[in-house]
Each structure stands twice: as C-alpha cells, then as structure tokens.
Design a protein around this motif. Sequence first.
Motif, PDB file in Angstrom:
ATOM      1  N   TYR A 135      38.955  37.759  40.176  1.00 40.67           N
ATOM      2  CA  TYR A 135      38.410  37.261  41.440  1.00 40.67           C
ATOM      3  C   TYR A 135      37.797  38.412  42.236  1.00 40.67           C
ATOM      4  O   TYR A 135      38.411  39.473  42.385  1.00 40.67           O
ATOM      5  CB  TYR A 135      39.514  36.608  42.281  1.00 40.67           C
ATOM      6  N   ASP A 136      36.598  38.186  42.772  1.00 39.85           N
ATOM      7  CA  ASP A 136      35.996  39.140  43.707  1.00 39.85           C
ATOM      8  C   ASP A 136      36.752  39.079  45.034  1.00 39.85           C
ATOM      9  O   ASP A 136      37.122  37.996  45.495  1.00 39.85           O
ATOM     10  CB  ASP A 136      34.528  38.799  43.953  1.00 39.85           C
ATOM     11  N   ILE A 137      36.957  40.234  45.647  1.00 34.15           N
ATOM     12  CA  ILE A 137      37.618  40.250  46.958  1.00 34.15           C
ATOM     13  C   ILE A 137      36.613  40.416  48.089  1.00 34.15           C
ATOM     14  O   ILE A 137      36.960  40.209  49.248  1.00 34.15           O
ATOM     15  CB  ILE A 137      38.690  41.351  47.042  1.00 34.15           C
ATOM     16  N   LYS A 188      28.972  43.103  49.428  1.00 37.17           N
ATOM     17  CA  LYS A 188      28.617  43.978  48.311  1.00 37.17           C
ATOM     18  C   LYS A 188      27.176  44.472  48.422  1.00 37.17           C
ATOM     19  O   LYS A 188      26.879  45.613  48.051  1.00 37.17           O
ATOM     20  CB  LYS A 188      28.856  43.263  46.987  1.00 37.17           C
ATOM     21  N   THR A 223      34.896  45.945  42.553  1.00 41.68           N
ATOM     22  CA  THR A 223      36.283  45.752  42.980  1.00 41.68           C
ATOM     23  C   THR A 223      36.708  44.317  42.686  1.00 41.68           C
ATOM     24  O   THR A 223      35.880  43.453  42.408  1.00 41.68           O
ATOM     25  CB  THR A 223      36.432  46.019  44.483  1.00 41.68           C
ATOM     26  N   GLY A 224      38.006  44.071  42.751  1.00 40.23           N
ATOM     27  CA  GLY A 224      38.481  42.702  42.558  1.00 40.23           C
ATOM     28  C   GLY A 224      39.925  42.646  42.119  1.00 40.23           C
ATOM     29  O   GLY A 224      40.630  43.666  42.101  1.00 40.23           O
ATOM     30  N   ASP A 277      40.683  48.633  50.199  1.00 39.55           N
ATOM     31  CA  ASP A 277      40.497  47.595  49.183  1.00 39.55           C
ATOM     32  C   ASP A 277      41.782  46.796  48.980  1.00 39.55           C
ATOM     33  O   ASP A 277      41.732  45.574  48.784  1.00 39.55           O
ATOM     34  CB  ASP A 277      40.048  48.220  47.858  1.00 39.55           C
ATOM     35  N   ALA A 300      42.256  42.857  49.547  1.00 36.50           N
ATOM     36  CA  ALA A 300      42.796  42.004  48.479  1.00 36.50           C
ATOM     37  C   ALA A 300      43.917  41.114  48.996  1.00 36.50           C
ATOM     38  O   ALA A 300      43.977  39.911  48.684  1.00 36.50           O
ATOM     39  CB  ALA A 300      43.293  42.876  47.333  1.00 36.50           C
ATOM     40  N   TYR A 334      42.431  38.426  51.057  1.00 39.01           N
ATOM     41  CA  TYR A 334      41.795  37.417  50.195  1.00 39.01           C
ATOM     42  C   TYR A 334      42.832  36.452  49.634  1.00 39.01           C
ATOM     43  O   TYR A 334      42.623  35.228  49.630  1.00 39.01           O
ATOM     44  CB  TYR A 334      41.044  38.102  49.049  1.00 39.01           C
TER      45      TYR A 334
END
Length: 256
Positions: free
Chosen positions: A40-42, A48, A57-58, A119, A123, A126
């Motif tokens: 999953y993309d965060i 982006k 990232t993710g 990040d 996360a 998210y």
Amino acid sequence: MPLAEIGSLLPYHTQVRPETVVGSLNRMIDDVGKGRTVFYDIYTEAQKRADPTKEHTGLFFFSGRPGAPFAVISPGGGFSYVGSVHEGFPYAAEISRKGYNAFVLKYRAGQGGAIATQDLAAAITYIFENAEALGVGTQGYSLWGSSAGARMAASIGSHGVARFGGKDLPKPSAVVMAYTAHSDHSADEPPTFVAVGEQDGIAPHSAMERRIAALRKSGTEVEYRKYPNLGHGFGPGTGTSAEGWLVDAIRFWERQ
C-alpha cells in the motif's frame, strides 16, 4: 547472485538465512496468488509529485485475523538501506502466524532518521485512516524496529505520531526494540521489549542498558533480553541463542 549470498547486500546485518528470507517472500507470493493486496502507498499521488523522494515508500501487509491489532515494523540498515528481507518480512510473517496484522515499512533511505521517522508517522496515520478497509483493529497497536528502525519506533513511542507530521493518534501499547544505541526518552514511555547481542560492537548492550535504566526509573515496564555470542543485526535470530525472541516479544505485546 545466488540466494546463499544475499547477506552480502546487508552490510549492517548478520545471521542472514536464505531459507528464512525465501520463506517470507513466498508468503507474499502466495498472498498475491490469492488475490490479496500486499503493498500500500502511504502518500497520495499529489504528495509524491510534490516530493518525488516519497515515490517508493509504502507498507507491505501480512494480514492476520480480521479486526486484530496491528504491528508496524521498521527494519534497520543505518538509514542507508531498508533491510526488510532480514528484519522486516520474517518478523511480519511470525506476527501474522500468531493472528495479528503486520506491516513492514519501506521508508526513505539515505536522508537520515528524521525523514525516515516522518514516513513511519505517515504510515501509522494511513493505517488508522484506512483501518476498516484494511481489516485491522487500531486498539493496542505496537511498533517494532531493529537498529536504525528501532530508533524510529522508539521516537514515536516517546513523542507521539503528531510530533513527526502525522495525526494526533494514541501512542503504541508496546514498543519492541532490537539492538540500537538510541538514548532519547520521555517521561511517558510505552512498555518496551528490548533485544540485543552480548557482542554487539555497533550498538553495545551497555548503551541500551542506560536507556533501560532511565525507562524503569520513570515507571515504564521493560523486558530486556541479552543474547550471548551474538553481534549486531541478527534479525529473527534463527539458529542462534536469540532464536525465539520474536515469540517472546509478541507475548510481551499481548500482555499490554
């Protein structure tokens, strides 16, 4: 490169077992085969575009029981690489086997601890915002990290998600830290599980023990494991004196 030599890609890590690496990768391959989403993309596409460093990232997702609490794992790598194959995916596979939901963070490397921790905060935010769609419970979540990743997990545990750009969310119910010399702490620390090798020359156990003493002095519950004949970066510890430490850490989390 033969898989037997994969450890050569991870200069800060030891005890890299190809069979353990392959086992957790095969778990993700099986999940994809069953139609499950494993990454999953965060960050949004707009975020982006505004900052291309966020592109890769993710979160990798190892699902457990629907509605069960989740763990977020931040692998180490000296903030120069993200050692997910050794101290990310194998951790998540074990946590998932116990019925919990586990995420492995792919954070920005090469930009230092502050960016990487941002990040992690993104996360966690998210996951909270998409908990229903992901099928995870948000009560009693835990943060796990090894080496550089342990600094990230501990920083969120000390100061909260909002401090690093995320939303104002509850602190984790437990922090699991492996082999780091991180010394920062607050007066309100989550219960903490600590694992370190007795022969660690990068993050000596004495440095870890000073932080443990400070946490215990403030009333924080700490479970500390020091393993003989081990240096830095032992990951899941398969075939070493640390074998089984992941199960012990899960039990510690369960008690909180």
